[in-house]
Motif scaffolding. Structure first.
Motif, PDB file in Angstrom:
ATOM      1  N   ASP A 139       0.853  -1.191   0.000  1.00  0.00           N
ATOM      2  CA  ASP A 139       0.000   0.000   0.000  1.00  0.00           C
ATOM      3  C   ASP A 139       0.886   1.237   0.000  1.00  0.00           C
ATOM      4  O   ASP A 139       2.070   1.175   0.343  1.00  0.00           O
ATOM      5  CB  ASP A 139      -0.950  -0.011   1.199  1.00  0.00           C
ATOM      6  CG  ASP A 139      -0.203   0.115   2.524  1.00  0.00           C
ATOM      7  OD1 ASP A 139       0.030   1.251   2.958  1.00  0.00           O
ATOM      8  OD2 ASP A 139       0.143  -0.936   3.100  1.00  0.00           O
ATOM      9  N   LEU A 140       0.319   2.376  -0.405  1.00  0.00           N
ATOM     10  CA  LEU A 140       1.109   3.580  -0.625  1.00  0.00           C
ATOM     11  C   LEU A 140       1.907   3.987   0.608  1.00  0.00           C
ATOM     12  O   LEU A 140       3.090   4.338   0.512  1.00  0.00           O
ATOM     13  CB  LEU A 140       0.194   4.734  -1.051  1.00  0.00           C
ATOM     14  CG  LEU A 140       0.887   6.079  -1.283  1.00  0.00           C
ATOM     15  CD1 LEU A 140       1.909   5.966  -2.403  1.00  0.00           C
ATOM     16  CD2 LEU A 140      -0.136   7.164  -1.583  1.00  0.00           C
ATOM     17  N   LEU A 141       1.291   3.944   1.785  1.00  0.00           N
ATOM     18  CA  LEU A 141       1.962   4.419   2.991  1.00  0.00           C
ATOM     19  C   LEU A 141       3.037   3.457   3.480  1.00  0.00           C
ATOM     20  O   LEU A 141       3.927   3.849   4.238  1.00  0.00           O
ATOM     21  CB  LEU A 141       0.937   4.685   4.096  1.00  0.00           C
ATOM     22  CG  LEU A 141      -0.120   5.743   3.765  1.00  0.00           C
ATOM     23  CD1 LEU A 141      -1.042   5.974   4.955  1.00  0.00           C
ATOM     24  CD2 LEU A 141       0.535   7.055   3.338  1.00  0.00           C
ATOM     25  N   SER A 142       2.955   2.197   3.048  1.00  0.00           N
ATOM     26  CA  SER A 142       3.982   1.222   3.436  1.00  0.00           C
ATOM     27  C   SER A 142       5.137   1.171   2.443  1.00  0.00           C
ATOM     28  O   SER A 142       6.197   0.619   2.745  1.00  0.00           O
ATOM     29  CB  SER A 142       3.363  -0.178   3.546  1.00  0.00           C
ATOM     30  OG  SER A 142       2.363  -0.210   4.548  1.00  0.00           O
ATOM     31  N   THR A 143       4.924   1.731   1.259  1.00  0.00           N
ATOM     32  CA  THR A 143       5.980   1.757   0.243  1.00  0.00           C
ATOM     33  C   THR A 143       7.011   2.806   0.641  1.00  0.00           C
ATOM     34  O   THR A 143       6.669   3.956   0.912  1.00  0.00           O
ATOM     35  CB  THR A 143       5.412   2.112  -1.139  1.00  0.00           C
ATOM     36  OG1 THR A 143       4.315   1.249  -1.435  1.00  0.00           O
ATOM     37  CG2 THR A 143       6.477   1.960  -2.214  1.00  0.00           C
ATOM     38  N   GLN A 144       8.273   2.401   0.707  1.00  0.00           N
ATOM     39  CA  GLN A 144       9.320   3.311   1.161  1.00  0.00           C
ATOM     40  C   GLN A 144       9.693   4.302   0.061  1.00  0.00           C
ATOM     41  O   GLN A 144       9.527   4.031  -1.134  1.00  0.00           O
ATOM     42  CB  GLN A 144      10.545   2.508   1.596  1.00  0.00           C
ATOM     43  CG  GLN A 144      10.260   1.589   2.783  1.00  0.00           C
ATOM     44  CD  GLN A 144      11.466   0.771   3.195  1.00  0.00           C
ATOM     45  OE1 GLN A 144      12.611   1.200   3.042  1.00  0.00           O
ATOM     46  NE2 GLN A 144      11.220  -0.420   3.733  1.00  0.00           N
ATOM     47  N   ASP A 145      10.209   5.453   0.473  1.00  0.00           N
ATOM     48  CA  ASP A 145      10.547   6.516  -0.475  1.00  0.00           C
ATOM     49  C   ASP A 145      11.485   6.020  -1.572  1.00  0.00           C
ATOM     50  O   ASP A 145      11.287   6.318  -2.758  1.00  0.00           O
ATOM     51  CB  ASP A 145      11.197   7.693   0.254  1.00  0.00           C
ATOM     52  CG  ASP A 145      10.208   8.455   1.126  1.00  0.00           C
ATOM     53  OD1 ASP A 145       9.004   8.143   1.070  1.00  0.00           O
ATOM     54  OD2 ASP A 145      10.647   9.366   1.860  1.00  0.00           O
ATOM     55  N   HIS A 146      12.519   5.276  -1.176  1.00  0.00           N
ATOM     56  CA  HIS A 146      13.496   4.832  -2.167  1.00  0.00           C
ATOM     57  C   HIS A 146      12.874   3.843  -3.153  1.00  0.00           C
ATOM     58  O   HIS A 146      13.298   3.762  -4.323  1.00  0.00           O
ATOM     59  CB  HIS A 146      14.732   4.219  -1.484  1.00  0.00           C
ATOM     60  CG  HIS A 146      14.484   2.870  -0.858  1.00  0.00           C
ATOM     61  ND1 HIS A 146      14.617   1.688  -1.561  1.00  0.00           N
ATOM     62  CD2 HIS A 146      14.105   2.523   0.394  1.00  0.00           C
ATOM     63  CE1 HIS A 146      14.348   0.663  -0.767  1.00  0.00           C
ATOM     64  NE2 HIS A 146      14.031   1.134   0.431  1.00  0.00           N
ATOM     65  N   GLN A 147      11.840   3.091  -2.713  1.00  0.00           N
ATOM     66  CA  GLN A 147      11.155   2.171  -3.619  1.00  0.00           C
ATOM     67  C   GLN A 147      10.322   2.938  -4.645  1.00  0.00           C
ATOM     68  O   GLN A 147      10.286   2.568  -5.832  1.00  0.00           O
ATOM     69  CB  GLN A 147      10.268   1.212  -2.817  1.00  0.00           C
ATOM     70  CG  GLN A 147      11.052   0.255  -1.935  1.00  0.00           C
ATOM     71  CD  GLN A 147      10.148  -0.557  -1.020  1.00  0.00           C
ATOM     72  OE1 GLN A 147       9.152  -0.049  -0.488  1.00  0.00           O
ATOM     73  NE2 GLN A 147      10.489  -1.825  -0.829  1.00  0.00           N
ATOM     74  N   VAL A 148       9.661   4.001  -4.203  1.00  0.00           N
ATOM     75  CA  VAL A 148       8.897   4.849  -5.123  1.00  0.00           C
ATOM     76  C   VAL A 148       9.837   5.462  -6.157  1.00  0.00           C
ATOM     77  O   VAL A 148       9.576   5.436  -7.372  1.00  0.00           O
ATOM     78  CB  VAL A 148       8.149   5.960  -4.358  1.00  0.00           C
ATOM     79  CG1 VAL A 148       7.487   6.931  -5.336  1.00  0.00           C
ATOM     80  CG2 VAL A 148       7.107   5.368  -3.418  1.00  0.00           C
ATOM     81  N   THR A 190      -4.931  -0.845  -9.718  1.00  0.00           N
ATOM     82  CA  THR A 190      -5.164  -1.902  -8.746  1.00  0.00           C
ATOM     83  C   THR A 190      -4.636  -1.451  -7.387  1.00  0.00           C
ATOM     84  O   THR A 190      -3.692  -0.661  -7.309  1.00  0.00           O
ATOM     85  CB  THR A 190      -4.476  -3.219  -9.177  1.00  0.00           C
ATOM     86  OG1 THR A 190      -4.767  -4.245  -8.226  1.00  0.00           O
ATOM     87  CG2 THR A 190      -2.973  -3.052  -9.287  1.00  0.00           C
ATOM     88  N   SER A 191      -5.252  -1.930  -6.330  1.00  0.00           N
ATOM     89  CA  SER A 191      -4.816  -1.551  -4.979  1.00  0.00           C
ATOM     90  C   SER A 191      -3.437  -2.113  -4.671  1.00  0.00           C
ATOM     91  O   SER A 191      -3.001  -3.095  -5.269  1.00  0.00           O
ATOM     92  CB  SER A 191      -5.821  -2.081  -3.945  1.00  0.00           C
ATOM     93  OG  SER A 191      -7.110  -1.555  -4.179  1.00  0.00           O
TER      94      SER A 191
END
Length: 297
Positions: A139-148, A190-191
């Motif tokens: 989910d968006l809030l669990s995705t880390q900055d470096h992964q984004v 997709t979620s």
């Protein structure tokens, strides 16, 4: 009278959109029917210098094999040294001339440096397959900055850097092909993949804008193809699932991609009926938008 006229137009728009959708649907089926009996002309890629990013695994590797079978010359990039060398060895066994490079496509400087080396030591690329991609399912809030950041660096920015490096020669010769490997997630969301979907929407937009720009510049000899499959069984996502259909195998995706390249298709959906799903989706959104406008007007 004026108010009534506006209301009538609002009521008519969904009907006209439905007619347009049905006409497009009928055309698509007629086109598919004709292709059953009239063979589509396929271009030769023999002798073309083909660069494939992300060639050490999955779609990139299988695509390299298909070009090798068609006697193309290959330049293979991947961040994984062992993977890209294995792909190169198999392509050589198939009779192709191959050069392999270890390139981190998340780094603009590495892309530009490797591109200069390719142009000086090997030659001008005539077919560019922007295939490298990364995915993080969370989910968006669990995705880390470096992964984004990495998803955008590899899934779209790398496409731009490689294209900027190799497109000038294609344009000068008015001959070439830029392939964008995107995803169905570049059309439908997709979620738990907000950043990934965003990067793939950008990739689809890049393909469409590049196609339009080449047309405006009169470079009709430089072709473009965008591949949009649903999830593929490449091992990057554990237990992948999709509401759009079965998980695809690499071979069926690459078969569709090669057909798209050889026949200069601008957009390749896998499975092919996905294009109908997307048209229905956007028709529903359009009708819903009209209804909301009408209710608030």
């Amino acid at each position: 009278t004026q108010t009534c006229s506006v209301s009538e137009k609002r009521a008519m728009n969904p009907f006209l959109e439905l007619l347009l959708f049905l006409a497009t649907l009928i055309y698509s089926y007629l086109e598919a029917f004709v292709k059953l009996f009239v063979p589509v002309k396929r271009k030769s890629v023999s002798g073309e210098l083909v660069l494939i990013t992300g060639a050490g695994h999955g779609v990139g590797r299988a695509t390299a094999f298909e070009f090798a079978k068609r006697h193309s010359r290959l330049v293979l990039w991947d961040i994984n040294k062992h993977g890209v060398e294995d792909t190169a060895a198999e392509c050589e066994r198939l009779g192709a001339t191959v050069q392999a490079f270890v390139v981190d496509c998340s780094k603009r400087e590495e892309i530009y440096s490797a591109a200069e080396k390719v142009k000086k030591e090997i030659g001008d690329i005539s077919i560019l397959v922007n295939n490298a991609g990364v995915i993080t399912a969370a989910d968006l809030l669990s995705t880390q900055d470096h992964q984004v950041e990495r998803m955008f660096e590899v899934n779209i920015l790398a496409h731009i850097w490689t294209t900027r490096a190799f497109l000038p020669a294609m344009m000068n010769n008015n001959h070439g092909h830029v392939v964008t490997v995107a995803s169905a997630a570049g059309h439908l969301v997709t979620s738990y993949m907000v950043a990934y979907c965003s990067s793939k929407f950008a990739a689809v937009g890049f393909h469409k804008a590049l196609t339009e720009e080449l047309s405006t510049l009169g470079k009709d000899g430089v072709k473009t193809t965008c591949l949009c499959p649903v999830f593929i069984n490449t091992g990057f996502v554990k237990n992948p699932s999709t509401r759009l259909g079965k998980i695809l195998e690499v071979e069926e995706v690459v078969e569709a991609l090669m057909e798209g390249i050889l026949t200069n298709q601008k957009m390749v959906f896998v499975p092919s009926h996905l294009s109908i799903v997307i048209m229905i989706h956007f028709l529903q959104l359009s009708i819903l938008s009209r209804e909301l406008d009408h209710s608030t007007g």
